[in-house]
Write an enzyme that holds these catalytic residues in place. Structure first.
Site, mmCIF file in Angstrom:
data_model
loop_
_atom_site.group_PDB
_atom_site.id
_atom_site.type_symbol
_atom_site.label_atom_id
_atom_site.label_comp_id
_atom_site.label_asym_id
_atom_site.label_seq_id
_atom_site.Cartn_x
_atom_site.Cartn_y
_atom_site.Cartn_z
ATOM 1 N N GLU A 127 0.858 -1.186 0.000
ATOM 2 C CA GLU A 127 0.000 0.000 0.000
ATOM 3 C C GLU A 127 0.894 1.235 0.000
ATOM 4 O O GLU A 127 2.102 1.126 0.237
ATOM 5 C CB GLU A 127 -0.890 -0.015 1.253
ATOM 6 C CG GLU A 127 -1.755 -1.265 1.333
ATOM 7 C CD GLU A 127 -2.795 -1.213 2.445
ATOM 8 O OE1 GLU A 127 -2.645 -0.358 3.350
ATOM 9 O OE2 GLU A 127 -3.732 -2.016 2.394
ATOM 10 N N PRO A 128 0.325 2.425 -0.202
ATOM 11 C CA PRO A 128 1.170 3.626 -0.202
ATOM 12 C C PRO A 128 2.017 3.735 1.077
ATOM 13 O O PRO A 128 3.179 4.112 1.024
ATOM 14 C CB PRO A 128 0.162 4.771 -0.309
ATOM 15 C CG PRO A 128 -1.003 4.168 -1.023
ATOM 16 C CD PRO A 128 -1.064 2.734 -0.573
ATOM 17 N N GLY A 129 1.458 3.358 2.228
ATOM 18 C CA GLY A 129 2.206 3.471 3.485
ATOM 19 C C GLY A 129 2.645 2.130 4.046
ATOM 20 O O GLY A 129 3.114 2.053 5.176
ATOM 21 N N TRP A 156 2.422 -0.255 -6.313
ATOM 22 C CA TRP A 156 3.453 -1.098 -6.954
ATOM 23 C C TRP A 156 2.866 -2.394 -7.479
ATOM 24 O O TRP A 156 3.451 -3.465 -7.302
ATOM 25 C CB TRP A 156 4.610 -1.417 -5.980
ATOM 26 C CG TRP A 156 5.115 -0.268 -5.194
ATOM 27 C CD1 TRP A 156 5.166 -0.163 -3.846
ATOM 28 C CD2 TRP A 156 5.628 0.972 -5.724
ATOM 29 N NE1 TRP A 156 5.681 1.063 -3.483
ATOM 30 C CE2 TRP A 156 5.971 1.771 -4.620
ATOM 31 C CE3 TRP A 156 5.828 1.479 -7.013
ATOM 32 C CZ2 TRP A 156 6.505 3.052 -4.755
ATOM 33 C CZ3 TRP A 156 6.350 2.756 -7.140
ATOM 34 C CH2 TRP A 156 6.685 3.514 -6.028
ATOM 35 N N ILE A 157 1.702 -2.314 -8.085
ATOM 36 C CA ILE A 157 1.039 -3.546 -8.497
ATOM 37 C C ILE A 157 1.476 -3.963 -9.906
ATOM 38 O O ILE A 157 1.181 -3.286 -10.890
ATOM 39 C CB ILE A 157 -0.498 -3.396 -8.415
ATOM 40 C CG1 ILE A 157 -0.909 -2.959 -6.995
ATOM 41 C CG2 ILE A 157 -1.179 -4.709 -8.826
ATOM 42 C CD1 ILE A 157 -0.391 -3.833 -5.861
ATOM 43 N N ILE A 337 33.290 -5.868 -18.105
ATOM 44 C CA ILE A 337 34.018 -6.604 -19.153
ATOM 45 C C ILE A 337 33.840 -5.910 -20.509
ATOM 46 O O ILE A 337 34.760 -5.845 -21.318
ATOM 47 C CB ILE A 337 33.551 -8.087 -19.194
ATOM 48 C CG1 ILE A 337 34.046 -8.811 -17.942
ATOM 49 C CG2 ILE A 337 34.021 -8.787 -20.468
ATOM 50 C CD1 ILE A 337 33.530 -10.227 -17.761
ATOM 51 N N GLY A 340 33.416 0.619 -21.951
ATOM 52 C CA GLY A 340 32.496 1.690 -22.352
ATOM 53 C C GLY A 340 31.301 1.162 -23.140
ATOM 54 O O GLY A 340 30.173 1.679 -23.009
ATOM 55 N N GLU A 363 8.604 -8.600 -3.906
ATOM 56 C CA GLU A 363 8.280 -9.881 -3.253
ATOM 57 C C GLU A 363 9.154 -10.107 -2.007
ATOM 58 O O GLU A 363 9.555 -11.231 -1.699
ATOM 59 C CB GLU A 363 8.341 -11.029 -4.256
ATOM 60 C CG GLU A 363 7.333 -10.777 -5.378
ATOM 61 C CD GLU A 363 6.890 -11.972 -6.145
ATOM 62 O OE1 GLU A 363 6.942 -13.081 -5.605
ATOM 63 O OE2 GLU A 363 6.437 -11.774 -7.291
ATOM 64 N N SER A 366 15.665 -7.689 0.131
ATOM 65 C CA SER A 366 16.743 -8.565 0.636
ATOM 66 C C SER A 366 16.786 -8.509 2.161
ATOM 67 O O SER A 366 17.074 -9.519 2.820
ATOM 68 C CB SER A 366 18.092 -8.134 0.054
ATOM 69 O OG SER A 366 18.078 -8.349 -1.339
HETATM 70 N N1 CAA Z 1 5.502 -17.887 5.365
HETATM 71 C C1 CAA Z 1 4.430 -18.199 6.136
HETATM 72 N N2 CAA Z 1 4.043 -17.450 7.189
HETATM 73 C C2 CAA Z 1 4.772 -16.352 7.459
HETATM 74 C C3 CAA Z 1 5.888 -15.976 6.717
HETATM 75 C C4 CAA Z 1 6.250 -16.797 5.620
HETATM 76 N N3 CAA Z 1 7.293 -16.515 4.849
HETATM 77 N N4 CAA Z 1 6.393 -14.835 7.209
HETATM 78 C C5 CAA Z 1 5.624 -14.500 8.260
HETATM 79 N N5 CAA Z 1 4.652 -15.431 8.416
HETATM 80 C C6 CAA Z 1 3.595 -15.447 9.433
HETATM 81 C C7 CAA Z 1 4.185 -15.595 10.824
HETATM 82 O O1 CAA Z 1 4.399 -16.958 11.148
HETATM 83 C C8 CAA Z 1 3.086 -14.956 11.667
HETATM 84 O O2 CAA Z 1 2.038 -15.872 11.816
HETATM 85 P P1 CAA Z 1 1.212 -15.926 13.217
HETATM 86 O O3 CAA Z 1 0.749 -14.545 13.505
HETATM 87 O O4 CAA Z 1 0.124 -16.926 12.928
HETATM 88 O O5 CAA Z 1 2.204 -16.399 14.256
HETATM 89 C C9 CAA Z 1 2.574 -13.844 10.775
HETATM 90 O O6 CAA Z 1 2.972 -14.185 9.441
HETATM 91 C C10 CAA Z 1 3.157 -12.480 11.096
HETATM 92 O O7 CAA Z 1 4.550 -12.615 11.109
HETATM 93 P P2 CAA Z 1 5.418 -11.943 12.264
HETATM 94 O O8 CAA Z 1 4.763 -12.113 13.577
HETATM 95 O O9 CAA Z 1 6.801 -12.477 12.094
HETATM 96 O O10 CAA Z 1 5.278 -10.395 11.840
HETATM 97 P P3 CAA Z 1 6.367 -9.330 11.498
HETATM 98 O O11 CAA Z 1 5.642 -8.069 11.248
HETATM 99 O O12 CAA Z 1 7.470 -9.312 12.515
HETATM 100 O O13 CAA Z 1 7.040 -9.893 10.128
HETATM 101 C C11 CAA Z 1 7.081 -10.008 7.712
HETATM 102 C C12 CAA Z 1 6.239 -10.101 8.973
HETATM 103 C C13 CAA Z 1 7.895 -11.291 7.583
HETATM 104 C C14 CAA Z 1 8.045 -8.844 7.759
HETATM 105 C C15 CAA Z 1 6.053 -9.860 6.570
HETATM 106 O O14 CAA Z 1 5.320 -8.679 6.764
HETATM 107 C C16 CAA Z 1 6.695 -9.822 5.205
HETATM 108 O O15 CAA Z 1 6.981 -10.870 4.624
HETATM 109 N N6 CAA Z 1 6.892 -8.613 4.671
HETATM 110 C C17 CAA Z 1 7.331 -8.466 3.277
HETATM 111 C C18 CAA Z 1 6.123 -8.281 2.398
HETATM 112 C C19 CAA Z 1 6.455 -8.530 0.969
HETATM 113 O O16 CAA Z 1 7.181 -9.451 0.621
HETATM 114 N N7 CAA Z 1 5.861 -7.725 0.107
HETATM 115 C C20 CAA Z 1 6.010 -7.904 -1.305
HETATM 116 C C21 CAA Z 1 4.808 -7.319 -1.981
HETATM 117 S S1 CAA Z 1 4.207 -8.276 -3.274
HETATM 118 C C22 CAA Z 1 5.075 -7.871 -4.656
HETATM 119 O O17 CAA Z 1 6.133 -7.339 -4.639
HETATM 120 C C23 CAA Z 1 4.382 -8.374 -5.843
HETATM 121 C C24 CAA Z 1 4.658 -7.900 -7.172
HETATM 122 O O18 CAA Z 1 3.770 -7.311 -7.781
HETATM 123 C C25 CAA Z 1 5.866 -8.369 -7.902
#
Ligand code: CAA
Length: 384
Positions: A127-129, A156-157, A337, A340, A363, A366
């Site tokens: 989302e935006p934020g 960023w969809i 490699i 220019g 997605e 890093s």
């Molecule tokens: N697989 C399965 N479950 C997961 C997980 C994973 N990789 N990562 C986190 N979870 C689950 C946790 O187990 C937890 O579950 P419960 O509440 O049931 O215990 C829940 O998700 C929340 O996780 P945390 O408690 O660890 O929460 P957090 O806020 O500390 O961390 C995070 C969450 C890992 C940072 C998560 O928010 C995340 O992955 N963020 C990145 C989001 C992302 O990848 N966005 C990409 C956008 S899509 C895109 O780019 C598409 C495109 O168009 C190309």
């Protein structure tokens, strides 16, 4: 672990390679300049079964394994990572989620056209934020009889302006935070659903990225994906598979840049010999090839874990982290490699660097992959 590709995998690699060379390569440079979406190419990829590779044939897919998908992604992205991301999002972020969590009605009505290439899909979490901190969804869905009313915005969809179906995550119970998120499928043309302008990006320029807004969009409950309040779990589990796809995209970018650099190293002479006779260039070639090989092993390992229904959260994150890191490094060295010549569009390697950058961001950045890997490892060690 078997390091050999099966005959079926080799056939898929050859089909994807032929398609990339004969149908994609000739327009890639022009589309990188104009940002035009590859409509015809995506249609043909769909006809070949590349848009729903892992979906069961019952729902219009090709019924292949995840390793096949990685092999095809690598070949397509070797030539054009923009086409690759359209394919990746449709396969792993959209079709996989619909087949895994969708009702029979959703699979029949929505998955079939997506998996058979007659429609395109998008996955809407950011989302935006809200980017990396994905638990903080601000988009809301409120029940109204048999419908839901959705308000909010997504950013960023990928496939944003071209999709027919959008998987949208929305807060249905704010008191439960991420455990109060539900997934819905919004369809193109639904009243109150608007698309923003196409973003002007550094790389993957011919893919289509935009923001979306939902102003009281009425969505039938039949378009709810999975159980109420299970949306965040769906989002995360879907992203695990998506990360294997993006890792393969990064690998393809690296291989494409590497092959161009090696070819150039035979053609370019300096100090009275082809530059690949110079140790400085040989060291670079050796480093690049080793990194590519290591990335491919991590990716195929993650894919095999997924195919064998073993846990692959950590493996997918490691594959994406490593492949996206080395894609950027390999593209950079490919430019070095070329000297220019590498800095100008004509020699094709500067696009690899620009395209590689996004694989370290979308997605899950890093930095997020490090978090996912560390948390999984600590869970494993706590069990010992
Ligand atoms: N697989 C399965 N479950 C997961 C997980 C994973 N990789 N990562 C986190 N979870 C689950 C946790 O187990 C937890 O579950 P419960 O509440 O049931 O215990 C829940 O998700 C929340 O996780 P945390 O408690 O660890 O929460 P957090 O806020 O500390 O961390 C995070 C969450 C890992 C940072 C998560 O928010 C995340 O992955 N963020 C990145 C989001 C992302 O990848 N966005 C990409 C956008 S899509 C895109 O780019 C598409 C495109 O168009 C190309």
């Amino acid at each position: 672990m078997n390091f050999q590709l099966s005959e079926d995998h080799i056939a898929i690699r050859d089909a994807a390679r032929d398609f990339a060379e004969n149908e994609i390569a000739s327009s890639a440079v022009e589309r990188d300049i104009t940002g035009d979406f590859p409509h015809e190419i995506i249609k043909k990829l769909g006809e070949l079964g590349f848009m729903g590779m892992m979906v069961s044939p019952e729902y219009g897919g090709s019924g292949l394994d995840c390793v096949s998908y990685c092999i095809a992604m690598e070949e397509i992205c070797k030539v054009d990572a923009s086409v690759g991301v359209v394919m990746s999002v449709n396969n792993s972020l959209v079709c996989w989620g619909l087949e895994t969590f969708g009702s029979d009605d959703i699979k029949d009505r929505i998955l079939k056209p997506l998996a058979s290439g007659q429609a395109i899909g998008a996955y809407c979490l950011s989302e935006p934020g809200v980017g990396s901190d994905a638990t903080q969804q601000a988009t809301t869905a409120v029940r109204d009889g048999n419908d839901w009313i959705i308000n909010g915005a997504k950013n960023w969809i990928t496939n944003g302006t071209t999709s027919d179906y959008y998987i949208v995550f929305a807060q249905t119970d704010a008191t439960k935070k991420h455990k109060g998120v539900t997934a819905f499928i919004i369809e193109k043309g639904m009243a109150g659903f608007e698309m923003g302008k196409k973003e002007d990006k550094l790389g993957i320029r011919s893919s289509d990225t935009c923001s979306l807004s939902f102003n009281g969009v009425r969505v039938p409950d039949a378009n709810r994906l999975g159980e109420e309040h299970n949306g965040f779990k769906i989002a995360m589990e879907t992203l695990n598979g998506g990360r294997i796809g993006i890792a393969s995209q990064a690998l393809g970018i690296a291989v494409g840049a590497f092959e161009k650099a090696v070819k150039y190293s035979f053609e370019r002479h300096a100090f009275g010999q082809p530059i690949n006779q110079l140790q400085a260039i040989q060291f670079k070639i050796a480093e690049m090839a080793t990194k590519i090989e290591a990335a491919r092993l991590l990716i195929h390992r993650a894919a095999r874990c997924k195919d064998n229904k073993e846990s692959y959260i950590k493996e997918a994150a490691m594959a994406k982290l490593y492949a996206s890191t080395i894609a950027f490094e390999v593209a950079n060295e490919a430019i070095q490699i070329h000297g220019g010549y590498g800095y100008v569009r004509e020699y094709l390697v500067e696009r690899a660097l620009r395209d590689a950058k996004i694989t370290q961001i979308y997605e899950g950045t890093s930095e997020i992959q490090h978090i996912v890997i560390a948390r999984q490892l600590l869970k494993e060690y706590a069990l010992v």
